[in-house]
Every structure is written in structure tokens, then in C-alpha cells.
Design an enzyme around this catalytic site. Sequence first.
Site, PDB file in Angstrom:
ATOM      1  N   HIS A  83      -0.362  -4.790   0.353  1.00  0.00           N
ATOM      2  CA  HIS A  83      -0.642  -3.440  -0.150  1.00  0.00           C
ATOM      3  C   HIS A  83       0.541  -2.989  -1.001  1.00  0.00           C
ATOM      4  CE1 HIS A  83      -3.005  -2.330   3.790  1.00  0.00           C
ATOM      5  NE2 HIS A  83      -3.801  -2.928   2.925  1.00  0.00           N
ATOM      6  N   GLU A 115      -3.244  -5.140  -3.298  1.00  0.00           N
ATOM      7  CA  GLU A 115      -4.253  -4.080  -3.215  1.00  0.00           C
ATOM      8  C   GLU A 115      -3.552  -2.732  -3.235  1.00  0.00           C
ATOM      9  OE1 GLU A 115      -6.151  -3.838   0.638  1.00  0.00           O
ATOM     10  OE2 GLU A 115      -7.841  -2.720  -0.162  1.00  0.00           O
TER      11      GLU A 115
END
Lengths: 563, 157, 196
Positions: free
Chosen positions: A148, A175
Site C-alpha cells: 500500500h 495499491e
Amino acid sequence: MTTSARRSKRTEALEQRPVNLDGFVEEWPEVGMVAMDSPYDPEPGVRVEDGVIVELDGKPRAEFDFLDQFIADHAIDVDATEQAMAIPAVDIAHLLIDPRATRRDVLAVTRGLTPAKLLEVVKTMNVVEMMMALQKMRARRTPANQAHATSARDNPVQVAADAAEASLRGFRELETTLGVVRYAPLVAIALQVGAQAGTPGVLTQCALEEATELELGMRGITAYAETISVYGTEPVFCDGDDTPWSKAFLASAYASRGIKMRFTSGTGSEVQMGNAEGKSMLYLEIRCILVTKGAGVQGLQNGSISCIGVPGAVPAGIRAVLAENLIASMVDLECASGNDQSFSHSDMRRVARLLPQLLPGTDFVCSGYSSTPNYDNMFAGSNVDAEDYDDWNVLQRDLQVDGGLRHVPEAELLAVRNRAARALQGVFAHLGLPPITGREIEAVTYAHGSKDLPPRDVLEDLKAAQSVLDRGVTGLDIVKGLDAAGFTDMAHSLLAVLRQRVSGDLLHTSAILTPELETLSAVNDTNDYAGPGTGYRPSGARWEEMKRLRHVVSAQNPEREVG
Amino acid sequence: MQRRCNVTPLTVPGVTTPSQVDLDPGRDYPLAARRPELLKTPTGKRIDELTMEAVLAGEVAPEDLRIAPETLRLQARIAEQSGRPQLAQNFRRAAELTALPDELVLSIYNSLRPRASTKQQLTDIADELESAYSATLCAALVREAADVYERRNILAS
Amino acid sequence: MADTGVSTRRTLRLDERGTAGPGSRTDEVVIGLSPAFGDFFTKTIVDIPHAEVLRELLAGIEEQGVHARVIRFRGGSDLAVIAHAAAKLSGSGIAVGVLSRGTTMIHQKDLVRLSNLELFPQAPLMDLDAFRKVGRNAARYAKGESPEPVPARNDFMARPRWQAKAALLHIKETEFVVPGADPVELDVRFQLADAG
């Protein structure tokens, strides 16, 4: 209970332990608050008439809900099912852990199994057996990892720098998501730019509402998609504003634009949303896995994901989480296996939750290792964050297990963070977006998190974000911006990622791009584990890389450190 | 990597249909590296024409970075031969959808959401997919949805 | 955990006034309450009284000179459904949805349901100040302004501590759902409780 107010010193010490800040609840099978062993789950069974499944796990076709029907008509191989279902569950479990049975042998059976049967199979297995099975059933031979990169202030400069660092540290997918959804276009651009500053070929995505996520993908501002949620009961699926058919259509929509995608599901979401229909968390998750299979999607992010606090609070919950990863792999799906959400106050418990995926290896051990400190993680925190990098590298080295990361000397990290921020400055200037100052670049180079950064003009950024959508900015514009700003290597790398859409090679199961921009998937990197001495084992240059840590005493001169 | 020599050379690009190409996943995948001659953009460009120079010269448009239906059908065959029939079927539906504009794809997706459409509306979408785009697989998926939505009472009222 | 900061105790009286219809005033914000808010449940997951939650939301809206209307949504317990349904009834198209446990969302009628203007997904972090700011921002959207979003708070350890309890609260709330029921208009009255 004693009535005395006096407590022992030991109780006081134990009360202070972080694990006691975690939430634990009793099982309540009637509402689905049970991991994988519920008296209300159906008995396995199947009946086929004229090539159609007319009865599934004790339910006649007329009573099928939409998941039953989708699974019966699209996920289960009608030709294989009666024979496969006749095999006792424990025999299938033996097949899973027997190294002499190949992955292909197992798939020939699992393609015909119903949800209740898959549940029955994993219920015969303890976690060690499940890990053995996962080691064989993982689709891609080479494990990988996903990070992330988010910011508590949705600061695009931070996202670019952290993406670059994550990319250099070894993650193959990145992400992001937003605190303020309208920031998405700027942050997605930042992620895309930063990712290419570390090692080439890192794929990026932005978790958003389904239609918006598709739109950013179509524009080439993101490279793949993952937040395509499916649920295990009809009411919760509808609450998510989708059906298996809308999701199957969406899957084809992504493929029609050459964009890789996977679905997302996980134990606990149905009970969390108050509609588990009295079924165990794992039974419902198996239905999600088979909907994914039936939709023709190459892979799934599962392992409870954002609901990990629910299975984490009930008995055997973490065993169930491992079982869901295993079942995704057992039905030949790519598995991005969770470990992506804050799970426990206890460091011991965090590691114990991680090992069942790290040790056998999965397609993506984390479906979101936080590349920021957790306070910046806009997925509400991950099980592992930027402060765990050294621990992770030591675990890999201790156990000689490949979790996809490596130690990188600080000078190299500073260089890529700085470069990513400057590249984003150039791209923003090229696209006429709000300027990124030298002060911001200096700050982000050395920053740990958003608290170390000067604030941006949020309203100006939000206006610019809207203009990115209104003007129809695409991935090609980012390529041109990178080139115009003098970052030609990054421009080339991003163009190579975009060009992947034309070939569709990344659409296959478990596909990633290597730093050499080669496609690695279950088609050309099939997991060939067949017992000791076979399958993927870190060796050669990769193992040498894994041996390096921040502090290792030199054997040549013990007064010095290497690495 | 070995290449069998019975592969029809594509001297006239576009003439060979996907079903006529001899494909072997072990030998030919990934297509971009091993069979680039089979790949073309929907706009008719070869993949090696999508260079940085071409991008900077303004010769590459976003439409050039899309996948062609023929390519999806090749990938469907690779999926099929790798034992993944559902994935192959998804690629074949996708091949049909390449012809649809983005807005139409998004709007059909929204129409398939629960309680978003009447049965007639879904039937009309299926008819349009079939008649205007020859998208028979997608049309079948939408019709199937219409039937299930009716039975499960999740059509728009 | 949020500091509730509540010193005086208020009780909340919510009287139903029939089916809630669409608003005609363009200067209104609708607050959509979940089925058991201020009813079976009386406080959020971190024990903030519902009376105080509603009072802060209303104060935030009214201090902007905007009218507030409160409805209870009985047909479902999903926050996006509640907030979006409330937005559709709002004369300005702007609504705040709030669940019993404290999860809150600002929605706008023209957005798709699963989108939103602002979402506050972590109920344990919602304190009085946050509810006041949510009310204020909703009112400013209703006036056609583009306010800076309420700063997102993030406690990554809320999940391991609260998620399973939140699930139990949600299940309980869902038991109060009446499928297909119309939203109802509410009269809101606050009363100071007897001290002691």
C-alpha cells in the site's frame, strides 16, 4: 472469580500486555459469528440431470439463490463433479498434502467440488497441513508481494516517494486509496510515477468504487484493479450494489481493455454487514471464491482483508483465514493473501498471523504491506508497515523464505524518493497541475510519514483532480510528461507497462512484470512443487541479496559491518 | 525456446484468424515476447510501432494502447489449453466488448446492478449487444441475469 | 478511543410524524438515522450518547443558517443506503447518514450510492467535535460551497479492538430493519436528565 480487590502482580503484568487490547468475542453460530465449524452449514452434495446441476449441497435448483445458481452453472465442472464429490473429503486432503500428487492432479478433483465439500476438505486439515498444501497449490512458482502507498493527507508527493521506495525494496504491485475520494486522479498519477522510479514494471492500482476504478484503468492512470468486491450472501452482495452477473460483466470489461484485475472477498464481511444467513464465515467465503472462478477472473484478494478483526476475534479464525487462501489456490486462482490490514496490538500475534502465508509462499504474500507508517495507511492500517521492513528482511534471512523484499542501503532509498518527487513535479508541471515545491521535495526525500511534510493546498489539488478527469488525461500524457521533464527511463518503463495492454499477457493467472519487464504468470512460471528439493527455493543471487541486512558484522573484519 | 516451423508465416497480416494460428502455451506465451507478429492494436498498428519516439511524435493515441479482439481470442486459447475454461470464456466475452465505447460498457455494468433495470431493459441491452456488436456471449450473460433477477426479485420495480 | 467530553446528560426524544417525503426547501440538510438509533441503542460504540451526536450534527448545520430535517430509515441498516436515500429526500440533495455505532457519511443525491462526499468509516474515532464538523460541512455543501473535507482521522488499531464488537452491534441493528418500510419523519427533542 475472586471477590478480593487485590490482584496478583502477574495479573497486572498480563493486563498490560498489548494482546489484551485486541477484541475477542464468543461464537454465535446463529448469526454467522463462527469461523469455519458451524452446525448450520450445509452438507455437501450434488445432483446432475441432463448436464445441469439440479441440486447443490442439499438445495434443489428451484431454491437456489443467485450465488448457488452462478456457482452451479459457471464455477463447477459439471462433467467432473459427481466423480469428484464421491471422493471422501479426507482423501482429497491427503491428495493436497501428498507431494507425489501434482498440482494438476489436485485441480482435476477440485474443479468438481461444491462449496460445502471444499469446506469439509479443509476442516480435516490443521494449519501445518494447510501450509503444505498451499506451498504446492500456489499458482505462480515465484512468490511476490504487494504494498500500500497512501497518505493521511492524500499527499501525492508522499505517495510518489513511498511508491518509489516500495518498488526498489521489491514489491511488484502497489495499491493506493484515498481519505478524500475526489483526490484519486492526482494520487493515482503519483503512484504510477513513483512506482516506475524504483524498479521498472511495477503495476499500480487505486481502490475506488467499481465504476470509477474502471474509468481510471481505462485511461491508463492505473495498471490493474483489485477492489472488485464479491460477497457470500445475496443480501450482502446486493448491499454492495452488485450481483455475480454484474461482476462477471465487469471482469470482461477490464479484460476488453487489456487490464489485469482480480476480485476481492474475505471471511467476516457478511457477518460484519449483518447478513450471514447463519452460515460460517469460511463457508460464505468459499462461495465468493467460486463466484470468482465462475466469472472467469484470474485471481482473488482474500484472507479476510478489511474484516480481519472479525475472524480474528473468534476461535480458529486465523486457521479459517489460511483456509480461504488455500481454497483460492486450490481452484487455480491467483491469491493475494491478505496480511494487509491492522490485525493485532501484539507483535507476537501479528507474526503468527503472517507466517501461514509467508512460509509456504503465495502469489502476493501481503495484498498490501503498508509502505508508510500505519498512521498514514488509508486502508486503516496494515498487519505490517514501513517500520517492520527490517524485521521482515530478518525473517526472510532467518528462515530462508522469500517474502519478496530486500534490504536497500539508505543512500539508494533517498535517491529514488527524491527522484520520484522530482519526476512528479515535472509531470504536474507538464499537465498544468498545482506546483510541487523544492521544499516539498526536500522534505519528502527524508520523510517517514505525512507529519514530516509541508501541507498542500487541498482545495487547489481537488480542483486539479477534477480537471484531470474533465480534460481526459491518460497514461500517455504521464509518459509524455515524464519525458518532457527529462525522466526518459521512467517514461520508457511506464510506456512498457501501458503497452502490456495490447498483448494481454498480463491477463493470465498470477501475472506480474519482472524488473526486466518480462511477464511471469502461472502459464510460464507454473508452480512445480513436488516435495523436498523441488519448487521455488531462494538461491543464487536472490539468496545473496536476502542475506544483506542493515547491520551485519563483517567476517573479514569484525570491527566493521557489511551491507 | 524452440519454434516449430509449421507455423504459417504471417506475410499478409490480418488474414490469419486466431483460430487458425498454431498456439502452444509452453512455447508461445508470453505472446509479446514470443509471438509479437500475432499482435496488433485495434487500430492496426504492430506492437513494435508503439515506441517512445512515436508517442512523442503524437503518433500514438490512447486507442492504440488497447487490446484487439483477435488478441483476446488468442489469449483465450492459451487459457483453454492451460486448463482454465472460465478464464478463456471471460476473454471471449471481453473480445466482444472491445467494440463497445467506454461509456456504453460502464452503462451496461450499471444496468446489471441489483434493482437497476427492468426485465425489458435488460432484454433490450442483450438485443443491442447482439445486433449492433455481434456480442452473443455477452448478450447471453445479460439474458441469463435477467432471468435470475426476475426469479430472485431484484429487478427494478 | 474518542474522548466523549460529555459533562451534562441529555436524553433524546424522537417522535415519529409519518412517512418522510421529499423536501421543498433548497436550504435543508436531511439527517438519516439508522433503524435503532436513539431507540434500542442509546450510545455509539465508544459510549457517546446519541442525544449528543444528534445535537452536534444539528448545531453544525444550523450554525451555517441551514435548515435540518431528521428522518429515520427503517428499510435497511447499510450506511450508504441510508445516506443516499436521505439525500434523495433532501431539498438540497445533501444528507448526513449516521448509524447507531457512530459511522457517518455525507452524501449527495446525484452521486452513485457507493460513492459519497465524505465518509467517516471508523465509528470509534467519532467524537463530538467530529459530528459538529460533519454537520457544518453538510450545510456548506447544501449552500453550494466546496468546504475543505473534515480531516480524516485514522486509528489503525481500531479494527483489532472494535471490529468484532461493531459487527455484533450491526447485527443487532439489522434486527430492527423492516424490509421495504418507508422512512419516517422525526420530531427531535432534547431534555436534560435529572442529575443523580
